[in-house]
Design a protein around this motif. Structure first.
Motif, PDB file in Angstrom:
ATOM      1  N   MET A  62       0.831  -1.206   0.000  1.00 40.76           N
ATOM      2  CA  MET A  62       0.000   0.000   0.000  1.00 40.76           C
ATOM      3  C   MET A  62       0.866   1.257   0.000  1.00 40.76           C
ATOM      4  SD  MET A  62      -3.085  -1.184   2.589  1.00 40.76           S
ATOM      5  CE  MET A  62      -4.201   0.115   2.001  1.00 40.76           C
ATOM      6  N   ASP A  63       2.098   1.101  -0.457  1.00 42.61           N
ATOM      7  CA  ASP A  63       3.036   2.220  -0.503  1.00 42.61           C
ATOM      8  C   ASP A  63       2.438   3.390  -1.284  1.00 42.61           C
ATOM      9  OD1 ASP A  63       5.454   3.606  -0.134  1.00 42.61           O
ATOM     10  OD2 ASP A  63       6.224   2.917  -2.067  1.00 42.61           O
ATOM     11  N   GLY A  64       2.481   4.561  -0.664  1.00 45.44           N
ATOM     12  CA  GLY A  64       1.891   5.753  -1.270  1.00 45.44           C
ATOM     13  C   GLY A  64       0.469   5.995  -0.828  1.00 45.44           C
ATOM     14  N   LYS A  65      -0.202   4.933  -0.335  1.00 43.07           N
ATOM     15  CA  LYS A  65      -1.576   5.070   0.157  1.00 43.07           C
ATOM     16  C   LYS A  65      -1.647   4.965   1.681  1.00 43.07           C
ATOM     17  CE  LYS A  65      -2.929   1.747  -2.607  1.00 43.07           C
ATOM     18  NZ  LYS A  65      -3.774   0.716  -3.270  1.00 43.07           N
ATOM     19  N   ALA A  66      -0.883   4.029   2.244  1.00 42.79           N
ATOM     20  CA  ALA A  66      -0.946   3.802   3.695  1.00 42.79           C
ATOM     21  C   ALA A  66       0.425   3.439   4.228  1.00 42.79           C
ATOM     22  CB  ALA A  66      -1.950   2.711   4.026  1.00 42.79           C
ATOM     23  N   CYS A  67       0.632   3.720   5.500  1.00 44.01           N
ATOM     24  CA  CYS A  67       1.901   3.460   6.168  1.00 44.01           C
ATOM     25  C   CYS A  67       1.589   2.961   7.571  1.00 44.01           C
ATOM     26  CB  CYS A  67       2.714   4.757   6.215  1.00 44.01           C
ATOM     27  SG  CYS A  67       4.167   4.695   7.283  1.00 44.01           S
ATOM     28  N   MET A  68       2.129   1.800   7.944  1.00 42.89           N
ATOM     29  CA  MET A  68       1.858   1.240   9.269  1.00 42.89           C
ATOM     30  C   MET A  68       3.094   1.323  10.149  1.00 42.89           C
ATOM     31  SD  MET A  68       0.339  -2.464  10.503  1.00 42.89           S
ATOM     32  CE  MET A  68      -1.360  -1.909  10.358  1.00 42.89           C
ATOM     33  N   ARG A  69       2.887   1.758  11.388  1.00 43.75           N
ATOM     34  CA  ARG A  69       3.922   1.776  12.414  1.00 43.75           C
ATOM     35  C   ARG A  69       3.486   0.891  13.562  1.00 43.75           C
ATOM     36  NH1 ARG A  69       4.712   8.350  12.642  1.00 43.75           N
ATOM     37  NH2 ARG A  69       6.142   8.559  10.867  1.00 43.75           N
ATOM     38  N   VAL A  70       4.409   0.065  14.055  1.00 46.04           N
ATOM     39  CA  VAL A  70       4.107  -0.846  15.154  1.00 46.04           C
ATOM     40  C   VAL A  70       4.860  -0.416  16.403  1.00 46.04           C
ATOM     41  CG1 VAL A  70       4.203  -3.235  15.955  1.00 46.04           C
ATOM     42  CG2 VAL A  70       3.675  -2.747  13.562  1.00 46.04           C
ATOM     43  N   TYR A  71       4.171  -0.423  17.527  1.00 48.44           N
ATOM     44  CA  TYR A  71       4.754  -0.045  18.822  1.00 48.44           C
ATOM     45  C   TYR A  71       4.582  -1.208  19.789  1.00 48.44           C
ATOM     46  CZ  TYR A  71       4.434   4.604  16.742  1.00 48.44           C
ATOM     47  OH  TYR A  71       4.546   5.681  15.892  1.00 48.44           O
ATOM     48  N   PRO A  72       5.610  -2.071  19.949  1.00 43.50           N
ATOM     49  CA  PRO A  72       5.507  -3.229  20.841  1.00 43.50           C
ATOM     50  C   PRO A  72       5.844  -2.865  22.293  1.00 43.50           C
ATOM     51  CG  PRO A  72       7.622  -3.255  19.743  1.00 43.50           C
ATOM     52  CD  PRO A  72       6.896  -2.025  19.239  1.00 43.50           C
ATOM     53  N   ASN A  73       5.755  -3.876  23.174  1.00 43.96           N
ATOM     54  CA  ASN A  73       6.222  -3.763  24.562  1.00 43.96           C
ATOM     55  C   ASN A  73       5.654  -2.559  25.310  1.00 43.96           C
ATOM     56  OD1 ASN A  73       7.920  -6.086  24.762  1.00 43.96           O
ATOM     57  ND2 ASN A  73       9.387  -5.054  23.421  1.00 43.96           N
ATOM     58  N   SER A  74       4.399  -2.213  25.036  1.00 38.67           N
ATOM     59  CA  SER A  74       3.728  -1.080  25.709  1.00 38.67           C
ATOM     60  C   SER A  74       4.448   0.245  25.486  1.00 38.67           C
ATOM     61  CB  SER A  74       3.585  -1.340  27.216  1.00 38.67           C
ATOM     62  OG  SER A  74       2.899  -2.537  27.475  1.00 38.67           O
ATOM     63  N   GLU A  75       5.183   0.384  24.374  1.00 35.72           N
ATOM     64  CA  GLU A  75       5.916   1.616  24.106  1.00 35.72           C
ATOM     65  C   GLU A  75       4.988   2.816  23.946  1.00 35.72           C
ATOM     66  OE1 GLU A  75       8.358   1.022  20.696  1.00 35.72           O
ATOM     67  OE2 GLU A  75       9.736  -0.352  21.700  1.00 35.72           O
ATOM     68  N   LEU A  76       3.792   2.565  23.427  1.00 42.67           N
ATOM     69  CA  LEU A  76       2.857   3.658  23.193  1.00 42.67           C
ATOM     70  C   LEU A  76       1.714   3.629  24.200  1.00 42.67           C
ATOM     71  CD1 LEU A  76       2.780   5.978  21.177  1.00 42.67           C
ATOM     72  CD2 LEU A  76       1.260   4.597  19.722  1.00 42.67           C
ATOM     73  N   PHE A  77       1.040   2.482  24.309  1.00 37.38           N
ATOM     74  CA  PHE A  77      -0.054   2.300  25.275  1.00 37.38           C
ATOM     75  C   PHE A  77      -0.038   0.859  25.765  1.00 37.38           C
ATOM     76  CE2 PHE A  77      -1.700   5.625  22.409  1.00 37.38           C
ATOM     77  CZ  PHE A  77      -2.029   6.618  23.331  1.00 37.38           C
ATOM     78  N   ASP A  78      -0.449   0.654  27.018  1.00 40.37           N
ATOM     79  CA  ASP A  78      -0.683  -0.709  27.465  1.00 40.37           C
ATOM     80  C   ASP A  78      -2.131  -1.065  27.133  1.00 40.37           C
ATOM     81  OD1 ASP A  78      -2.346   0.342  29.466  1.00 40.37           O
ATOM     82  OD2 ASP A  78      -0.843   0.139  31.032  1.00 40.37           O
ATOM     83  N   ASP A  79      -2.513  -2.313  27.416  1.00 39.52           N
ATOM     84  CA  ASP A  79      -3.842  -2.764  27.031  1.00 39.52           C
ATOM     85  C   ASP A  79      -4.959  -2.099  27.825  1.00 39.52           C
ATOM     86  OD1 ASP A  79      -2.996  -4.355  24.997  1.00 39.52           O
ATOM     87  OD2 ASP A  79      -3.154  -6.253  26.085  1.00 39.52           O
ATOM     88  N   ASN A  80      -4.633  -1.492  28.953  1.00 43.55           N
ATOM     89  CA  ASN A  80      -5.656  -0.807  29.732  1.00 43.55           C
ATOM     90  C   ASN A  80      -5.999   0.556  29.143  1.00 43.55           C
ATOM     91  OD1 ASN A  80      -5.924  -2.838  31.731  1.00 43.55           O
ATOM     92  ND2 ASN A  80      -4.041  -2.132  32.690  1.00 43.55           N
ATOM     93  N   ALA A  81      -5.051   1.179  28.461  1.00 42.81           N
ATOM     94  CA  ALA A  81      -5.257   2.513  27.909  1.00 42.81           C
ATOM     95  C   ALA A  81      -5.565   2.516  26.421  1.00 42.81           C
ATOM     96  CB  ALA A  81      -4.018   3.377  28.167  1.00 42.81           C
ATOM     97  N   VAL A  82      -5.280   1.402  25.750  1.00 42.38           N
ATOM     98  CA  VAL A  82      -5.359   1.414  24.291  1.00 42.38           C
ATOM     99  C   VAL A  82      -6.791   1.493  23.772  1.00 42.38           C
ATOM    100  CG1 VAL A  82      -5.488  -1.080  23.802  1.00 42.38           C
ATOM    101  CG2 VAL A  82      -4.192   0.440  22.276  1.00 42.38           C
ATOM    102  N   MET A  83      -7.761   1.027  24.549  1.00 43.60           N
ATOM    103  CA  MET A  83      -9.145   1.079  24.080  1.00 43.60           C
ATOM    104  C   MET A  83      -9.612   2.521  23.898  1.00 43.60           C
ATOM    105  SD  MET A  83      -9.935  -2.092  23.709  1.00 43.60           S
ATOM    106  CE  MET A  83     -11.721  -2.168  23.625  1.00 43.60           C
ATOM    107  N   GLU A  84      -9.344   3.349  24.890  1.00 45.96           N
ATOM    108  CA  GLU A  84      -9.695   4.766  24.767  1.00 45.96           C
ATOM    109  C   GLU A  84      -8.889   5.422  23.652  1.00 45.96           C
ATOM    110  OE1 GLU A  84      -9.787   8.906  27.408  1.00 45.96           O
ATOM    111  OE2 GLU A  84      -9.326   6.990  28.370  1.00 45.96           O
ATOM    112  N   ALA A  85      -7.622   5.018  23.521  1.00 48.59           N
ATOM    113  CA  ALA A  85      -6.773   5.580  22.463  1.00 48.59           C
ATOM    114  C   ALA A  85      -7.339   5.267  21.079  1.00 48.59           C
ATOM    115  CB  ALA A  85      -5.348   5.047  22.593  1.00 48.59           C
ATOM    116  N   LEU A  86      -7.939   4.091  20.915  1.00 47.14           N
ATOM    117  CA  LEU A  86      -8.578   3.750  19.644  1.00 47.14           C
ATOM    118  C   LEU A  86      -9.721   4.701  19.336  1.00 47.14           C
ATOM    119  CD1 LEU A  86      -8.773  -0.155  19.834  1.00 47.14           C
ATOM    120  CD2 LEU A  86      -7.599   1.138  18.062  1.00 47.14           C
ATOM    121  N   LEU A  87     -10.566   4.940  20.317  1.00 44.89           N
ATOM    122  CA  LEU A  87     -11.711   5.824  20.107  1.00 44.89           C
ATOM    123  C   LEU A  87     -11.289   7.268  19.885  1.00 44.89           C
ATOM    124  CD1 LEU A  87     -14.277   4.441  22.725  1.00 44.89           C
ATOM    125  CD2 LEU A  87     -14.176   3.995  20.267  1.00 44.89           C
ATOM    126  N   MET A  88     -10.145   7.651  20.459  1.00 44.74           N
ATOM    127  CA  MET A  88      -9.643   9.018  20.295  1.00 44.74           C
ATOM    128  C   MET A  88      -8.837   9.188  19.005  1.00 44.74           C
ATOM    129  SD  MET A  88     -10.753  10.723  22.906  1.00 44.74           S
ATOM    130  CE  MET A  88      -9.698  12.184  22.938  1.00 44.74           C
TER     131      MET A  88
END
Length: 336
Positions: A62-88
């Motif tokens: 999907m180069d040029g249309k989409a770009c995916m970044r992965v954040y493992p090991n709770s680098e961005l959010f843990d599973d308790n915070a990620v649900m709200e982060a999805l909605l935001m």
């Protein structure tokens, strides 16, 4: 006394030394940025490896249309915070374990029932059947869309003392996920259940905050839990699965062609890694042994004792889960 310039230098140094995300994809102007946040290792774990492979395909196809970044090991959010982060809109894809959704629906408690599935073939037969697909839509009313189940595997018990029969767990404290079923399961064994975030489990075991835990071979190996336990008992008592999901608003807002291509890639990668999950766990089990860890296989009589001890747990949650869902899961045993 440090000068202002010194403080600026120290702050800059911290920024330079801070670990970069494992998947630091450089996105082009105009590309749709898709952030995938999860809590496990990028390698040696079914979810971590699936996320990395998904990003590689999205970024290539999907180069040029989409770009995916992965954040493992709770680098961005843990599973308790990620649900709200999805909605935001702060992340677009997450894959928490199914026990994390109790605030939104109790239907996923099905997957936590001990000794429900005989093996991973039965899990797949249920998940790809009509009832499993129905459960993907269980949270649409609160804004989430299930993209599919990602399987880690069946769970094993470990503790600071050998666990061969249920009585061995009596009086011990076990870390569990935020699942009422998991709590009831430990209490049925005469133990104490303590809910702790995944990222805190190793330290809790090492410091004696808890005596044991229950998890898959890949988690036990990649997070080094076996290093601070007496051994791991091969109980295969419960499924650990994740629900890959996004927000309905984000998915519906994609251009149709982009949405179709992304969902097609996602489905292909997910199916591929679900097929590989058993192999990943088998390798992790062997690596634990090679690293000096102890793996205890139960006799048929010992395993039956664990099953009998946990039978009452089903009755506590049958009504909220739905007998139709339980029946469909049981029917999958032997059908895989």
């Amino acid at each position: 006394m440090r000068t202002f310039a010194t403080w600026l230098f120290l702050l800059a140094l911290v920024a330079v030394l801070r670990p970069a995300p494992a998947q630091a994809e450089v996105c082009q102007d105009g590309e749709l940025v898709i952030r995938f946040a999860h809590v496990v290792a990028a390698r040696g774990h079914p979810k971590g490896e699936m996320a990395t492979a998904l990003a590689a395909r999205v970024n290539a196809e999907m180069d040029g249309k989409a770009c995916m970044r992965v954040y493992p090991n709770s680098e961005l959010f843990d599973d308790n915070a990620v649900m709200e982060a999805l909605l935001m809109g702060e992340v677009q894809i997450a894959a928490p374990s199914l026990s994390k959704f109790e605030a939104y629906t109790l239907k996923y408690r099905l997957f936590d029932l001990p000794f429900l599935f005989e093996d991973m073939a039965a899990v797949n037969a249920f998940a790809y059947g009509s009832k499993g697909r129905e459960l993907l839509r269980a949270m649409e009313d609160v804004g989430f869309v299930g993209l599919g189940y990602l399987f880690n595997g069946l769970k094993q018990f470990s503790a600071t003392t050998p666990l061969l029969v249920p009585q061995d767990a009596q009086g011990l404290a076990f870390r569990v996920q935020p699942s009422a079923v998991a709590v009831a399961m430990i209490e049925a064994l005469g133990g104490t259940a303590r809910r702790l975030p995944f990222k805190d489990v190793f330290a809790a075991l090492e410091r004696g905050v808890v005596d044991g835990q229950e998890n898959t071979w890949s988690n036990i190996y990649t997070q080094r839990f076996f290093q601070v336990q007496n051994g791991v008992s091969e109980t295969n008592h419960q499924l650990l699965a994740y629900l890959a999901l996004t927000s309905k608003e984000w998915l519906d807002g994609l251009e149709p062609a982009v949405r179709i291509q992304f969902l097609s890639i996602f489905s292909e990668v997910l199916d591929s890694f679900n097929a590989r999950a058993e192999a990943i766990n088998a390798r992790s089990r062997q690596k634990i042994i090679e690293a000096g860890g102890t793996v205890r296989q139960l006799t048929p009589e010992e395993r039956r004792a664990w099953v009998e001890a946990m039978k009452p747990v089903w009755d506590q949650f049958r009504d909220r889960i739905g007998q139709d869902m339980i029946d469909a899961a049981l029917a999958a045993n032997g059908a895989g």
